[in-house]
Design a protein around this motif. Sequence first.
Motif, mmCIF file in Angstrom:
data_model
loop_
_atom_site.group_PDB
_atom_site.id
_atom_site.type_symbol
_atom_site.label_atom_id
_atom_site.label_comp_id
_atom_site.label_asym_id
_atom_site.label_seq_id
_atom_site.Cartn_x
_atom_site.Cartn_y
_atom_site.Cartn_z
ATOM 1 N N PRO A 37 45.981 50.020 86.454
ATOM 2 C CA PRO A 37 47.283 49.638 85.891
ATOM 3 C C PRO A 37 47.888 50.801 85.101
ATOM 4 O O PRO A 37 47.185 51.508 84.386
ATOM 5 C CB PRO A 37 46.937 48.470 84.972
ATOM 6 N N TYR A 40 51.318 48.032 80.467
ATOM 7 C CA TYR A 40 50.758 46.821 79.866
ATOM 8 C C TYR A 40 51.087 45.596 80.701
ATOM 9 O O TYR A 40 50.214 44.761 80.954
ATOM 10 C CB TYR A 40 51.308 46.664 78.443
ATOM 11 N N TRP A 43 48.989 45.396 83.878
ATOM 12 C CA TRP A 43 47.599 45.077 83.506
ATOM 13 C C TRP A 43 47.452 43.604 83.189
ATOM 14 O O TRP A 43 46.570 42.912 83.678
ATOM 15 C CB TRP A 43 47.216 45.973 82.338
ATOM 16 N N ARG A 44 48.387 43.100 82.373
ATOM 17 C CA ARG A 44 48.322 41.717 81.939
ATOM 18 C C ARG A 44 48.559 40.758 83.092
ATOM 19 O O ARG A 44 47.915 39.711 83.197
ATOM 20 C CB ARG A 44 49.356 41.488 80.840
ATOM 21 N N VAL A 47 45.344 40.489 85.088
ATOM 22 C CA VAL A 47 44.333 39.652 84.426
ATOM 23 C C VAL A 47 44.755 38.184 84.409
ATOM 24 O O VAL A 47 43.902 37.292 84.434
ATOM 25 C CB VAL A 47 44.068 40.179 82.988
ATOM 26 N N LEU A 63 27.143 38.616 83.244
ATOM 27 C CA LEU A 63 26.700 39.852 82.588
ATOM 28 C C LEU A 63 25.885 39.534 81.337
ATOM 29 O O LEU A 63 24.834 40.126 81.096
ATOM 30 C CB LEU A 63 27.916 40.711 82.234
ATOM 31 N N LEU A 64 26.376 38.564 80.547
ATOM 32 C CA LEU A 64 25.674 38.225 79.314
ATOM 33 C C LEU A 64 24.312 37.599 79.607
ATOM 34 O O LEU A 64 23.325 37.914 78.948
ATOM 35 C CB LEU A 64 26.526 37.276 78.463
ATOM 36 N N LEU A 96 25.651 39.407 71.917
ATOM 37 C CA LEU A 96 26.092 39.005 73.255
ATOM 38 C C LEU A 96 27.056 37.827 73.184
ATOM 39 O O LEU A 96 28.093 37.822 73.851
ATOM 40 C CB LEU A 96 24.884 38.650 74.134
ATOM 41 N N SER A 99 30.440 38.997 71.851
ATOM 42 C CA SER A 99 31.188 39.707 72.898
ATOM 43 C C SER A 99 31.755 38.720 73.914
ATOM 44 O O SER A 99 32.893 38.854 74.369
ATOM 45 C CB SER A 99 30.277 40.700 73.625
ATOM 46 N N TRP A 102 34.683 36.667 72.338
ATOM 47 C CA TRP A 102 35.828 37.580 72.208
ATOM 48 C C TRP A 102 36.524 37.760 73.567
ATOM 49 O O TRP A 102 37.749 37.645 73.687
ATOM 50 C CB TRP A 102 35.335 38.915 71.646
ATOM 51 N N THR A 103 35.705 38.026 74.596
ATOM 52 C CA THR A 103 36.247 38.222 75.943
ATOM 53 C C THR A 103 36.920 36.946 76.453
ATOM 54 O O THR A 103 38.040 36.988 76.968
ATOM 55 C CB THR A 103 35.114 38.634 76.914
ATOM 56 N N TYR A 106 40.383 36.339 74.873
ATOM 57 C CA TYR A 106 41.503 37.138 75.388
ATOM 58 C C TYR A 106 41.832 36.800 76.843
ATOM 59 O O TYR A 106 43.002 36.827 77.231
ATOM 60 C CB TYR A 106 41.217 38.636 75.212
ATOM 61 N N LEU A 107 40.814 36.466 77.626
ATOM 62 C CA LEU A 107 41.090 36.050 79.010
ATOM 63 C C LEU A 107 41.913 34.759 78.994
ATOM 64 O O LEU A 107 42.841 34.580 79.782
ATOM 65 C CB LEU A 107 39.783 35.839 79.782
ATOM 66 N N THR A 110 45.540 35.298 77.767
ATOM 67 C CA THR A 110 46.365 35.958 78.780
ATOM 68 C C THR A 110 47.023 34.953 79.717
ATOM 69 O O THR A 110 48.165 35.151 80.144
ATOM 70 C CB THR A 110 45.497 36.934 79.607
ATOM 71 N N ILE B 38 28.208 46.723 75.958
ATOM 72 C CA ILE B 38 28.918 45.446 76.151
ATOM 73 C C ILE B 38 29.925 45.142 75.025
ATOM 74 O O ILE B 38 31.099 44.892 75.298
ATOM 75 C CB ILE B 38 27.920 44.271 76.346
ATOM 76 N N PRO B 39 29.517 45.200 73.739
ATOM 77 C CA PRO B 39 30.490 44.897 72.672
ATOM 78 C C PRO B 39 31.673 45.861 72.696
ATOM 79 O O PRO B 39 32.821 45.457 72.477
ATOM 80 C CB PRO B 39 29.681 45.078 71.377
ATOM 81 N N ALA B 42 33.973 44.840 75.537
ATOM 82 C CA ALA B 42 34.638 43.586 75.186
ATOM 83 C C ALA B 42 35.783 43.870 74.214
ATOM 84 O O ALA B 42 36.892 43.338 74.363
ATOM 85 C CB ALA B 42 33.631 42.614 74.561
ATOM 86 N N LEU B 45 38.661 45.640 76.054
ATOM 87 C CA LEU B 45 39.358 44.660 76.895
ATOM 88 C C LEU B 45 40.298 43.810 76.047
ATOM 89 O O LEU B 45 41.466 43.606 76.399
ATOM 90 C CB LEU B 45 38.342 43.761 77.614
ATOM 91 N N GLY B 46 39.801 43.344 74.894
ATOM 92 C CA GLY B 46 40.594 42.514 73.997
ATOM 93 C C GLY B 46 41.854 43.205 73.519
ATOM 94 O O GLY B 46 42.964 42.676 73.695
ATOM 95 N N SER B 48 43.347 45.803 74.674
ATOM 96 C CA SER B 48 44.267 46.216 75.741
ATOM 97 C C SER B 48 45.103 45.041 76.241
ATOM 98 O O SER B 48 46.185 45.230 76.792
ATOM 99 C CB SER B 48 43.491 46.835 76.903
ATOM 100 N N LEU B 49 44.604 43.807 76.036
ATOM 101 C CA LEU B 49 45.353 42.625 76.480
ATOM 102 C C LEU B 49 46.206 42.040 75.365
ATOM 103 O O LEU B 49 47.076 41.200 75.606
ATOM 104 C CB LEU B 49 44.395 41.550 77.004
ATOM 105 N N GLN B 52 51.489 45.481 73.804
ATOM 106 C CA GLN B 52 51.856 46.805 74.300
ATOM 107 C C GLN B 52 51.160 47.927 73.509
ATOM 108 O O GLN B 52 50.628 48.870 74.084
ATOM 109 C CB GLN B 52 53.371 46.972 74.176
ATOM 110 N N PHE B 55 47.477 48.139 74.256
ATOM 111 C CA PHE B 55 47.255 48.764 75.562
ATOM 112 C C PHE B 55 47.337 50.289 75.439
ATOM 113 O O PHE B 55 46.481 51.013 75.952
ATOM 114 C CB PHE B 55 48.292 48.252 76.562
#
Lengths: 114, 132
Positions: A37, A40, A43-44, A47, A63-64, A96, A99, A102-103, A106-107, A110, B38-39, B42, B45-46, B48-49, B52, B55
């Motif tokens: 991307p 922004y 990219w967004r 996702v 992954l975790l 873990l 993380s 947090w992930t 944001y997913l 989005t 990993i952290p 994560a 990723l956070g 960047s989303l 603006q 990112f």
Amino acid sequence: MSRRASGFRAWVFQRITAVYLGLYFLFLAWYVLFSAPTSYVEWREWVANPVINLSLLFFAFSLLLHAWVGTRDIIIDYIKPLMIRVTMLVFLAIGLMGSGLWTAKYLFLTITSV
Amino acid sequence: MNTKSRPVHLNLFVIRMPIMAIMSILHRASGALLVLAIPYFAYILGISLEDQAGFALAQAHLSGWFVKLVLLTLVWSVLHHLLSGIRFLLIDFDIGVDKISAKYTAWVVTLLAAGVSLIIAVIAMDLLGGAS
């Protein structure tokens, strides 16, 4: 569940997650190398695509799980004093899960907010 | 049977280390490195989303030379971990178990991961040099 059964379950999890992680990693590498991307919004939008979003969430979860089983094996093999071992496992679990949450946050944001 | 009195001989400089053992240790080491990352990923990723500015921050951060060095280490880690992982999975299915092929594939995995990482490093250095 007995110790042996839980060990076998971890062994199976490690291999199933490995296959998904391997294949999805190739897809991610392809995306980064050939259609990374540049903005922004782009990219967004990528996702926020439901298929991407859900498969990314599953990737993070796999992954975790994979990281937990693998690192737990390493810690159990090399760290013998029980208190240090348990402390390391607790830090690993917190790191873990943090993380992962947090992930996931944001997913989720989005796809829900504009 | 008294197992406590058996001789323990774990001097890494004395025991034989065939390439399969080295590859296997590197599978663990690369896995541990990836877990530590990993952290970090994560977090990137956070932000960047987030918006603006986040990112742009992530973009600027990932193009720093030190971060590139870290990323290169992780590229090697993921290559070695993936390739040796595929080898372990095949061995689970009884493919490549005999000593000769096990030794051969261990060499292939170790050299391929290192070689591809080296090529990527050269390309990345070339890009950095071209940009400055």
